[in-house]
Design an enzyme around this catalytic site. Structure first.
Site, PDB file in Angstrom:
ATOM      1  N   ASP A 109     -13.806  48.746  22.472  1.00 13.71           N
ATOM      2  CA  ASP A 109     -13.869  48.404  21.050  1.00 13.71           C
ATOM      3  C   ASP A 109     -15.317  48.492  20.599  1.00 13.71           C
ATOM      4  O   ASP A 109     -15.901  47.525  20.111  1.00 13.71           O
ATOM      5  CB  ASP A 109     -13.308  47.006  20.823  1.00 13.71           C
ATOM      6  CG  ASP A 109     -13.062  46.716  19.354  1.00 13.71           C
ATOM      7  OD1 ASP A 109     -13.383  47.589  18.527  1.00 13.71           O
ATOM      8  OD2 ASP A 109     -12.569  45.623  19.038  1.00 13.71           O
ATOM      9  N   ASP A 141     -25.012  43.976  27.891  1.00 13.54           N
ATOM     10  CA  ASP A 141     -24.690  45.339  27.497  1.00 13.54           C
ATOM     11  C   ASP A 141     -23.396  45.773  28.187  1.00 13.54           C
ATOM     12  O   ASP A 141     -23.296  45.749  29.416  1.00 13.54           O
ATOM     13  CB  ASP A 141     -25.845  46.270  27.880  1.00 13.54           C
ATOM     14  CG  ASP A 141     -25.617  47.693  27.419  1.00 13.54           C
ATOM     15  OD1 ASP A 141     -24.698  48.347  27.949  1.00 13.54           O
ATOM     16  OD2 ASP A 141     -26.346  48.143  26.527  1.00 13.54           O
ATOM     17  N   HIS A 177      -6.163  47.212  14.928  1.00  9.79           N
ATOM     18  CA  HIS A 177      -6.224  46.684  16.287  1.00  9.79           C
ATOM     19  C   HIS A 177      -4.922  46.871  17.046  1.00  9.79           C
ATOM     20  O   HIS A 177      -4.938  47.051  18.266  1.00  9.79           O
ATOM     21  CB  HIS A 177      -6.631  45.203  16.235  1.00  9.79           C
ATOM     22  CG  HIS A 177      -8.087  45.026  15.968  1.00  9.79           C
ATOM     23  ND1 HIS A 177      -8.575  44.612  14.763  1.00  9.79           N
ATOM     24  CD2 HIS A 177      -9.168  45.267  16.745  1.00  9.79           C
ATOM     25  CE1 HIS A 177      -9.896  44.579  14.815  1.00  9.79           C
ATOM     26  NE2 HIS A 177     -10.279  44.977  15.999  1.00  9.79           N
TER      27      HIS A 177
END
Length: 855
Positions: A523, A502, A417
């Site tokens: 991500d 979404d 990350h």
């Protein structure tokens, strides 16, 4: 006949055990038998014998007909029991009722291994096979061709698809008596089959001398078989089914029923049963069927967990289905794993301790897969909940990584990350508004919230259950308790707006997202598993959501290899399509690719950063100390006083500035070949002409006073003929001094401080930079200052005088490409080397154009 005897005697003969076959072989072995009498029809008929049958002598009892080596024993053949067994008994004073052959009743199409006196055979046969029964078969058979591509309706079992599943299981440290007992093993086999919801038709077991048992069971779905080594405590088993019903759920039953531990003779304690297994999808599936199956052989889950036997420890901990997909949690260790640094501290391992070389003392690895694709892996010290595999059906259902259960366990989680988030964050001068697409586990959010400048974060996640599962089962991944100014859990931070929808639809449909984000972190899945990356409208929406200085970053998948074909024809065609859409977008100015090998993957992970403004190149190409200062200045302090980052710093960013050669190689396989690919290295066919001020005999140049009236006091002349394309003073030019524009500006300001007076040294230095330096063409904010003989070369705007040029001409498009690993890898040499633009004669002055370093 000799071959048959050898096979019979060694236990290798396979085939129907008809008495007519057995008798000649026994006779050859010294057991002479007279011509057999015809057996009753009931004894050889395929139908079961009903009722008792009297014993019939199939051999005359004339002693003279026997072999002289048969001693006083007599033989009787043809005893047929009520259930159809044919028995050959040995008689005589030393026989003691010994059974030579006991043959179970067979149908005409059945076969069995005939292994003579070495075998004690136990056979269980279903006289009326289930498939011939009425109503007992759990599936109606339909093998017509037109059902191959039809959906199963729950009642019809389609057996026409040539595919199946194969489970291999090896177990050790098992009880020897159990492994040598046909009856107990047969019971375990049947119980495993029943527990797995499968159907046993028949099974067949052989006890072997001196020890061991081999069994095979015929299933309605296919088969199960195994062999045991009692003394070693080992069993190897395989199960194959042609059903699409998942086979992995049978594994716990196999472990339960076959995992009878042996007792250690020295300690008197039960040993731990070790189980190693492999699962494969077999046969030939359609491409569509393979793509949707997360255990397909091409999936990362299969490659790294379920398939390899080298993964010696893999424990299924959690399986959760949601509306959009499924979450699996595993523990895994490979055979060649060894203890890490934290393991050594935990176990107190001293130098030369043999446990340093044992996988048994190594911590498990945590792996994360999305749609069968490896997303990240984590090395865990002493972790009981270690491996997370996500096979997510929806493209936006993305858990980026799962955090370990305690401090120092999340090293690779943080590496991944940090690598995804911070290069993009530091490419922006001061990001305030940040968007995160996916990332419902909280890892990217945690890293974003470390930046002081961030005032609001918008996270768009498809499924609320992703966040709730992460917070409940893996709270450490969204742990912000150590960050000064943040809430204990990152999801509770006041700066966060969490939207469940979404992600890509959000950036396309929500107008308020336009121009909002200083940094947008995608991500989600890599491009090969995320079709939205190849949709022009979606890519446009991503770009439009960025602020004028905005930066976009994505996980770009597996890094390329030098042997890869052209990118659009290789393993990452969607990444190439996405890159080209960004290149063609008028609001994208710069694109960078980089990779990291420490993020927990087997192969290096690639990342892509795209900027709306070319000024981000200055930040991207920052010096190590510059970036280190920004890390110190721009990140929040940690309450624990520990560093905020464990992977990213100035030196790490410097490594990202130069992509590995494979990126350049694959890029230059584009058609037509990009212009700059012709300059990936100096042309080894061209000569180098150097200037040696202390060795005029070896020098190709000489510096003399300029002609009267010339601007310069001196000029450079060739002492030899120099062919076109030859390199001019390459050693001197390669030694050019690199100074940042900011340093030059600060030096100039310092040289003229009010009340201090002129700083002559600094003033002279700044003047020298102005006279002999030129700005880098890559937007990095660097100035290359010539310090050798090349700085004396005269400039001219008269093209007829000019006889040298830059090694790499200006790009035909008039500007550096937005994306070019070639420029990223060679930007220094592209900005310093000079070559002859035509043939130069000895004695001719060297002249460069006035706009030499202008783009």
């Amino acid at each position: 006949m000799a071959t048959m005897v050898v096979a019979f005697g060694t236990g290798l003969m396979m085939g129907p055990t008809d008495a007519r076959l057995a008798m000649p072989v026994l006779s050859f072995l010294g057991i002479e038998l007279p011509e057999p009498v015809q057996l009753p029809a009931a004894a050889i008929n395929s139908e079961p014998i009903v009722g008792a049958m009297s014993t019939q002598s199939l051999m005359p009892s004339n002693p003279q007909a026997r072999n002289s080596n048969s001693k006083s024993a007599t033989y009787m053949v043809g005893e047929v029991s009520a259930n159809g067994e044919i028995i050959i008994n040995k008689e005589g004073e030393d026989a003691a009722g010994e059974v030579l052959i006991k043959q179970a009743k067979r149908t005409k199409t059945e076969h069995v291994a005939t292994l003579g006196y070495k075998i004690r055979e136990t056979h269980v046969n279903i006289d009326t096979p289930v498939l011939e029964g009425t109503g007992d078969v759990p599936h109606e058979r339909d093998i017509t061709y037109d059902r191959i591509n039809k959906e199963n309706d729950g009642n019809i079992r389609d057996q026409t698809m040539p595919s199946g599943q194969h489970l291999l299981v090896d177990m050790k440290n098992l009880e020897a008596d159990f492994l040598n007992s046909e009856s107990r093993l047969a019971r375990a086999m049947q119980d495993s089959v029943i527990a797995g919801g499968l159907t046993m038709l028949s099974y067949h077991c052989h006890s072997l001398h001196p020890a061991g048992v081999s069994c095979v069971g015929v299933l309605l779905e296919s088969h199960i078989s195994f062999h045991t080594w009692p003394d070693e405590g080992v069993i190897t088993l395989d199960m194959f089914t042609t059903s699409e019903k998942p086979l992995l759920p049978v594994l716990p039953s196999i472990k339960e029923f076959f995992g009878i531990p042996r007792v250690n003779a020295e300690t008197g304690e039960k040993e731990e049963v070790v189980t190693v297994w492999s699962h494969e999808l077999r046969g030939f599936r359609t491409e569509d069927a393979r793509k949707v199956h997360h255990l397909d052989g091409n999936s990362d889950i299969s490659k790294h967990v379920t398939s390899p036997l080298e993964v010696v420890y893999k424990e299924h901990v959690l399986n959760m289905e949601t509306e959009y997909g499924r979450i699996d949690i595993w523990d895994v260790k490979e055979r060649d794993d060894t203890p890490g640094y934290e393991d050594g501290l935990r176990l107190g391992l001293a130098p030369q301790d043999p446990r340093w070389f044992s996988y048994e003392d190594a911590s498990p690895c945590r792996l994360l897969f999305l749609d069968g694709v490896l997303h990240v892996s984590l090395k865990m010290p002493t972790c009981s909940l270690c491996v997370v595999l996500l096979a997510w059906a929806h493209t936006n259902m993305c858990l980026s990584v799962l955090t370990p259960l305690f401090q120092m366990a999340n090293q690779t989680d943080r590496v991944f990350h940090e690598t995804l988030v911070h290069p993009a964050m530091f490419a922006h001068p001061s990001p305030k508004s940040v968007g995160i697409l996916g990332g419902g586990d909280g890892g990217s959010l945690r890293e974003v919230l470390k930046h002081k400048s961030v005032t609001d974060v918008t996270m768009v996640e498809l499924d609320e259950k992703v966040v709730s599962v992460s917070k409940e089962y893996l709270p450490e991944i969204s742990d912000c308790s150590d960050i000064v100014g943040s809430k204990p859990n990152c999801f509770d931070d006041d700066r966060l707006s969490l939207i469940f929808t979404d992600a890509f639809a959000y950036v396309k449909e929500k107008k308020e997202a336009n121009g909002k984000f200083d940094v947008l972190v995608a991500d989600v899945n890599q491009p090969e598993n995320q079709d939205e990356y190849t949709d022009a409208d979606t890519v446009n929406a991503l770009v439009e959501s960025l602020s004028p200085l905005g930066v976009l970053v994505i996980n770009a998948g597996e890094a390329p290899m030098i042997v890869d074909p052209r990118a659009d024809k290789g393993m990452q065609p969607k990444r190439e399509a996405f890159t080209k859409l960004l290149e063609a977008h008028p609001k994208i100015a710069s694109i960078f690719v980089f990779e990291d090998a420490q993020s927990g993957y087997v192969d290096p992970v690639a990342f892509l950063v795209a900027c709306r403004d070319a000024s981000c190149r200055k930040n991207w190409y920052g010096q190590t100390d510059e970036i280190n200062y920004q890390v110190f200045d721009r990140l929040q302090a940690m309450k624990s006083k520990k560093p905020a980052l464990i992977q990213f710093d100035g030196a790490t960013q410097r490594s990202y500035q130069v992509p590995p050669r494979a990126w350049e190689t694959v890029y230059c396989r584009r058609e037509p070949e990009p212009f700059e690919c012709a300059y990936r290295g100096l042309d080894m066919t061209k000569e180098l002409f150097e200037y040696y001020p202390k060795n005029e005999d070896e020098s190709a140049f000489v510096i003399r006073e300029s002609k009267e009236g010339a601007e310069n006091d001196a000029a450079v002349y060739a002492t030899v003929d120099i062919p076109e394309g030859s390199y001019i003073m390459p050693t001197h030019l390669a030694a050019s001094l690199e100074v940042s524009e900011d340093s030059a500006k600060d030096s100039n300001a310092t040289a003229h401080l009010e009340g201090v007076g002129e700083a002559d040294v600094l003033t002279d230095f700044v003047d020298y930079i102005d006279e002999n330096g030129h700005s880098a063409r890559d937007g990095s904010g660097k100035i290359y200052v010539e310090i050798g003989g090349s700085r004396v070369i005269r400039e001219s705007d008269d093209a007829s005088e000019v006889n040298i040029r830059r090694w790499v001409p200006a790009h035909p498009d008039g500007a550096r490409p937005k994306y070019s690993p070639v420029y990223d890898r060679h930007r220094h040499s592209f900005d310093v080397f000079l070559v002859a633009s035509r043939d130069i004669k000895a004695g001719e002055e060297i002249v460069k154009p006035g706009d030499l370093w202008d783009y």
